[in-house]
Design a protein around this motif. Structure first.
Motif, PDB file in Angstrom:
ATOM      1  N   LEU A  82      15.646 -48.283   8.384  1.00 60.46           N
ATOM      2  CA  LEU A  82      16.272 -48.979   7.459  1.00 60.46           C
ATOM      3  C   LEU A  82      16.289 -50.178   7.948  1.00 60.46           C
ATOM      4  O   LEU A  82      17.120 -51.262   7.163  1.00 60.46           O
ATOM      5  N   VAL A 129      15.920 -42.936   3.698  1.00 64.16           N
ATOM      6  CA  VAL A 129      15.354 -41.631   4.943  1.00 64.16           C
ATOM      7  C   VAL A 129      15.784 -40.989   5.466  1.00 64.16           C
ATOM      8  O   VAL A 129      17.376 -42.071   5.669  1.00 64.16           O
ATOM      9  N   MET A 130      15.330 -39.919   5.228  1.00 66.12           N
ATOM     10  CA  MET A 130      16.431 -39.101   6.352  1.00 66.12           C
ATOM     11  C   MET A 130      15.782 -38.731   7.247  1.00 66.12           C
ATOM     12  O   MET A 130      14.006 -38.562   7.599  1.00 66.12           O
ATOM     13  N   PRO A 131      15.951 -38.917   8.692  1.00 62.86           N
ATOM     14  CA  PRO A 131      15.352 -38.702   9.852  1.00 62.86           C
ATOM     15  C   PRO A 131      15.202 -37.263   9.836  1.00 62.86           C
ATOM     16  O   PRO A 131      15.554 -35.879   9.536  1.00 62.86           O
ATOM     17  N   SER A 142      15.551 -38.911  16.266  1.00 61.83           N
ATOM     18  CA  SER A 142      15.415 -39.173  15.129  1.00 61.83           C
ATOM     19  C   SER A 142      15.774 -40.359  14.210  1.00 61.83           C
ATOM     20  O   SER A 142      15.728 -40.755  13.881  1.00 61.83           O
ATOM     21  N   GLN A 199      15.068 -43.030  12.828  1.00 59.09           N
ATOM     22  CA  GLN A 199      16.024 -43.636  11.145  1.00 59.09           C
ATOM     23  C   GLN A 199      16.268 -44.883  11.089  1.00 59.09           C
ATOM     24  O   GLN A 199      16.027 -45.191   9.993  1.00 59.09           O
ATOM     25  N   THR A 200      16.910 -45.023  12.375  1.00 59.20           N
ATOM     26  CA  THR A 200      18.083 -46.295  12.325  1.00 59.20           C
ATOM     27  C   THR A 200      16.662 -48.125  12.074  1.00 59.20           C
ATOM     28  O   THR A 200      17.383 -48.592  11.094  1.00 59.20           O
TER      29      THR A 200
END
Length: 102
Positions: free
Chosen positions: A56, A39-41, A48, A52-53
């Protein structure tokens, strides 16, 4: 002696089915892990990165749940295989004792 009324072949077949299901579930979870953890922010800002955190973290929780379920399914398969062997041995002992007994 009374028969056990349990067909060891059916229990063994059920154990094999659960073993295959555990293997398929485990391989699917392993195969999907790289894809769902990549997963990319959308940006470099703090919101963002936090999003993402959180994604994940949820992904790792989902993978751990899948691996736990895979282990439970594999354990169930092993327990049923052991039960099938026990039922077969008990039936064999009953047959021998019935043949020996007057």
């Amino acid at each position: 002696m009374l028969p056990l009324l349990v067909d060891p072949g059916v229990v063994s077949g059920s154990a094999a089915f659960d073993g295959v299901a555990a293997a398929q579930l485990g391989s699917a979870a392993l195969g999907s892990a790289p894809v769902i953890t990549a997963v990319m922010p959308p940006g470099v800002d703090s919101t963002s990165v936090m999003a993402q955190t959180l994604v994940l973290q949820r992904t790792f929780q989902t993978l751990m749940m899948l691996f736990e379920f895979t282990g439970e399914r594999a354990f169930r398969s092993a327990a049923m295989a052991l039960s099938a062997g026990t039922f077969s041995a008990t039936e064999a002992i009953n047959a021998v004792s019935a043949a020996i007994a007057p």
